[in-house]
Scaffold this motif. Structure first.
Motif, PDB file in Angstrom:
ATOM      1  N   HIS A  88      26.974  48.774  27.906  1.00 37.10           N
ATOM      2  CA  HIS A  88      28.205  49.051  28.630  1.00 37.10           C
ATOM      3  C   HIS A  88      29.287  48.030  28.257  1.00 37.10           C
ATOM      4  N   PHE A  89      30.535  48.476  28.364  1.00 39.90           N
ATOM      5  CA  PHE A  89      31.661  47.614  28.014  1.00 39.90           C
ATOM      6  C   PHE A  89      32.763  47.767  29.036  1.00 39.90           C
ATOM      7  N   PHE A  90      33.407  46.623  29.354  1.00 36.39           N
ATOM      8  CA  PHE A  90      34.591  46.670  30.212  1.00 36.39           C
ATOM      9  C   PHE A  90      35.583  45.624  29.729  1.00 36.39           C
ATOM     10  N   ASP A  91      36.828  46.018  29.661  1.00 38.07           N
ATOM     11  CA  ASP A  91      37.912  45.129  29.246  1.00 38.07           C
ATOM     12  C   ASP A  91      38.598  44.569  30.490  1.00 38.07           C
ATOM     13  N   ALA A  92      38.333  43.276  30.795  1.00 41.63           N
ATOM     14  CA  ALA A  92      38.917  42.674  31.994  1.00 41.63           C
ATOM     15  C   ALA A  92      40.438  42.630  31.923  1.00 41.63           C
ATOM     16  N   GLY A  93      40.975  42.618  30.692  1.00 39.33           N
ATOM     17  CA  GLY A  93      42.419  42.585  30.530  1.00 39.33           C
ATOM     18  C   GLY A  93      43.128  43.832  31.041  1.00 39.33           C
ATOM     19  N   LEU A  94      42.368  44.883  31.320  1.00 40.12           N
ATOM     20  CA  LEU A  94      42.968  46.094  31.882  1.00 40.12           C
ATOM     21  C   LEU A  94      43.357  45.905  33.343  1.00 40.12           C
ATOM     22  N   VAL A  95      42.735  44.945  34.028  1.00 39.22           N
ATOM     23  CA  VAL A  95      42.979  44.806  35.467  1.00 39.22           C
ATOM     24  C   VAL A  95      43.469  43.424  35.873  1.00 39.22           C
ATOM     25  N   VAL A  96      43.298  42.414  35.020  1.00 42.01           N
ATOM     26  CA  VAL A  96      43.736  41.056  35.387  1.00 42.01           C
ATOM     27  C   VAL A  96      44.392  40.372  34.192  1.00 42.01           C
ATOM     28  N   SER A  97      45.127  39.318  34.515  1.00 37.90           N
ATOM     29  CA  SER A  97      45.746  38.459  33.498  1.00 37.90           C
ATOM     30  C   SER A  97      45.354  37.013  33.776  1.00 37.90           C
ATOM     31  N   SER A  98      45.315  36.209  32.727  1.00 37.50           N
ATOM     32  CA  SER A  98      45.095  34.780  32.914  1.00 37.50           C
ATOM     33  C   SER A  98      46.289  34.183  33.662  1.00 37.50           C
ATOM     34  N   SER A  99      46.004  33.192  34.484  1.00 36.30           N
ATOM     35  CA  SER A  99      47.056  32.601  35.306  1.00 36.30           C
ATOM     36  C   SER A  99      48.060  31.829  34.462  1.00 36.30           C
ATOM     37  N   ASP A 100      49.317  31.915  34.858  1.00 39.58           N
ATOM     38  CA  ASP A 100      50.340  31.114  34.185  1.00 39.58           C
ATOM     39  C   ASP A 100      50.230  29.634  34.548  1.00 39.58           C
ATOM     40  N   GLU A 101      49.424  29.316  35.553  1.00 38.07           N
ATOM     41  CA  GLU A 101      49.283  27.914  35.970  1.00 38.07           C
ATOM     42  C   GLU A 101      48.663  27.066  34.861  1.00 38.07           C
ATOM     43  N   ASP A 102      47.610  27.590  34.222  1.00 43.73           N
ATOM     44  CA  ASP A 102      46.993  26.824  33.138  1.00 43.73           C
ATOM     45  C   ASP A 102      46.785  27.652  31.874  1.00 43.73           C
ATOM     46  N   GLY A 103      46.974  28.955  31.976  1.00 42.90           N
ATOM     47  CA  GLY A 103      46.955  29.790  30.783  1.00 42.90           C
ATOM     48  C   GLY A 103      45.650  30.492  30.478  1.00 42.90           C
ATOM     49  N   PHE A 104      44.538  30.109  31.130  1.00 46.47           N
ATOM     50  CA  PHE A 104      43.273  30.774  30.763  1.00 46.47           C
ATOM     51  C   PHE A 104      42.297  30.959  31.920  1.00 46.47           C
ATOM     52  N   HIS A 105      42.628  30.455  33.093  1.00 46.99           N
ATOM     53  CA  HIS A 105      41.767  30.708  34.248  1.00 46.99           C
ATOM     54  C   HIS A 105      42.351  31.830  35.119  1.00 46.99           C
ATOM     55  N   LEU A 106      41.517  32.366  36.004  1.00 48.28           N
ATOM     56  CA  LEU A 106      41.935  33.428  36.912  1.00 48.28           C
ATOM     57  C   LEU A 106      42.327  32.833  38.253  1.00 48.28           C
ATOM     58  N   ASP A 107      43.404  33.366  38.840  1.00 49.14           N
ATOM     59  CA  ASP A 107      43.737  32.940  40.198  1.00 49.14           C
ATOM     60  C   ASP A 107      42.942  33.789  41.198  1.00 49.14           C
ATOM     61  N   ALA A 108      43.092  33.500  42.467  1.00 50.42           N
ATOM     62  CA  ALA A 108      42.281  34.177  43.481  1.00 50.42           C
ATOM     63  C   ALA A 108      42.519  35.682  43.487  1.00 50.42           C
ATOM     64  N   ALA A 109      43.769  36.099  43.308  1.00 48.25           N
ATOM     65  CA  ALA A 109      44.070  37.537  43.298  1.00 48.25           C
ATOM     66  C   ALA A 109      43.384  38.224  42.108  1.00 48.25           C
ATOM     67  N   ALA A 110      43.342  37.542  40.977  1.00 51.20           N
ATOM     68  CA  ALA A 110      42.681  38.122  39.801  1.00 51.20           C
ATOM     69  C   ALA A 110      41.173  38.216  40.022  1.00 51.20           C
ATOM     70  N   HIS A 111      40.582  37.212  40.666  1.00 48.68           N
ATOM     71  CA  HIS A 111      39.152  37.303  40.981  1.00 48.68           C
ATOM     72  C   HIS A 111      38.879  38.541  41.845  1.00 48.68           C
ATOM     73  N   ALA A 112      39.733  38.772  42.822  1.00 47.40           N
ATOM     74  CA  ALA A 112      39.539  39.924  43.713  1.00 47.40           C
ATOM     75  C   ALA A 112      39.636  41.235  42.931  1.00 47.40           C
ATOM     76  N   ALA A 113      40.639  41.331  42.065  1.00 48.17           N
ATOM     77  CA  ALA A 113      40.822  42.562  41.293  1.00 48.17           C
ATOM     78  C   ALA A 113      39.674  42.776  40.306  1.00 48.17           C
ATOM     79  N   LEU A 114      39.248  41.689  39.666  1.00 44.43           N
ATOM     80  CA  LEU A 114      38.153  41.832  38.695  1.00 44.43           C
ATOM     81  C   LEU A 114      36.847  42.187  39.408  1.00 44.43           C
ATOM     82  N   GLY A 115      36.587  41.546  40.533  1.00 39.44           N
ATOM     83  CA  GLY A 115      35.365  41.857  41.276  1.00 39.44           C
ATOM     84  C   GLY A 115      35.312  43.317  41.687  1.00 39.44           C
ATOM     85  N   LYS A 116      36.432  43.836  42.156  1.00 39.54           N
ATOM     86  CA  LYS A 116      36.502  45.251  42.561  1.00 39.54           C
ATOM     87  C   LYS A 116      36.243  46.156  41.357  1.00 39.54           C
TER      88      LYS A 116
END
Length: 220
Positions: A173-201
């Motif tokens: 199976h394959f899933f592209d996380a970039g379809l639902v979240v973006s890396s945070s502009d705070e540091d450029g490569f980590h997920l913020d809390a909202a992105a964790h929620a969207a990716l988990g869903k």
């Protein structure tokens, strides 16, 4: 109860976007925690994230323990039998010191898939279901990390296509996380809390979409 192992790097560990190495989101904020909340008590969701983890490379600066291939087998064997293994790695392979192309990073993920299939650690000795998740591209601005991730932006945008190709070849199976979240502009490569929620869903929906037969239906 079915079980899923979430094998990844700092974005599975729950590293925050703050520039503090040990700052970590609570369990219920990290994407595996969101998956756990959505799937409920029908599933055991096992978090296995490590900051700095690569696909198949020892890190000459952060240490050999960052090599995702070294720990994968003992990790799986300690948690078997598993119904599903999710692998979300590759962001750390973008660091300039590893000098890898997007295709080579994807090949590293493919090697991990081969390792999982070789064990096998599924129910009744079968191979568990496997899902490759392509990490979201890095932000264009990597701030204080720009030297570490020099040239990563372009390569990170090529990962999803390379991962999908590997997934098709390996029949997983394959899933592209970039379809639902973006890396945070705070540091450029980590997920913020909202992105964790969207990716988990999104991951929970992908797990449900696999289809688990009559046994799953009875447990629902």
């Amino acid at each position: 109860m079915r079980s899923v192992l979430c094998y990844g790097d700092s974005n599975t560990y729950g590293q925050t976007t703050a520039n503090r190495p040990d700052d970590r989101y609570p369990h219920d904020v990290r994407w595996p925690g969101i998956v756990r909340a959505i799937l409920g008590d029908r599933w055991l969701v096992i978090e296995e994230g490590l900051s700095g983890r690569t696909t198949v490379s020892d890190d000459p600066i952060e240490g050999a323990e960052k090599n995702g291939r070294t720990y994968l087998k003992p990790c799986i064997m300690s948690h078997k039998p598993l119904d599903l293994v999710i692998v979300m790695l590759g962001t750390n392979d973008l660091k300039i010191r590893f000098n890898k192309t997007a295709g080579e990073i994807a090949m590293g993920v493919g090697a991990l898939v081969s390792d999982i299939k070789a064990l096998p650690a599924g129910v009744s000795g079968k191979v568990p279901e496997i899902m490759i998740v392509a990490p979201p591209p890095t932000a264009m601005e990597l701030k204080e990390w720009s030297g570490v991730f020099m040239g990563a932006q372009e390569k990170s945008r090529a990962l999803a296509a390379e991962y999908e190709r590997i997934a098709e070849a390996q029949e997983v199976h394959f899933f592209d996380a970039g379809l639902v979240v973006s890396s945070s502009d705070e540091d450029g490569f980590h997920l913020d809390a909202a992105a964790h929620a969207a990716l988990g869903k999104a991951i929970a929906e992908e797990i449900e979409a696999i289809g688990w037969g009559e046994e799953h239906a009875r447990a629902s």
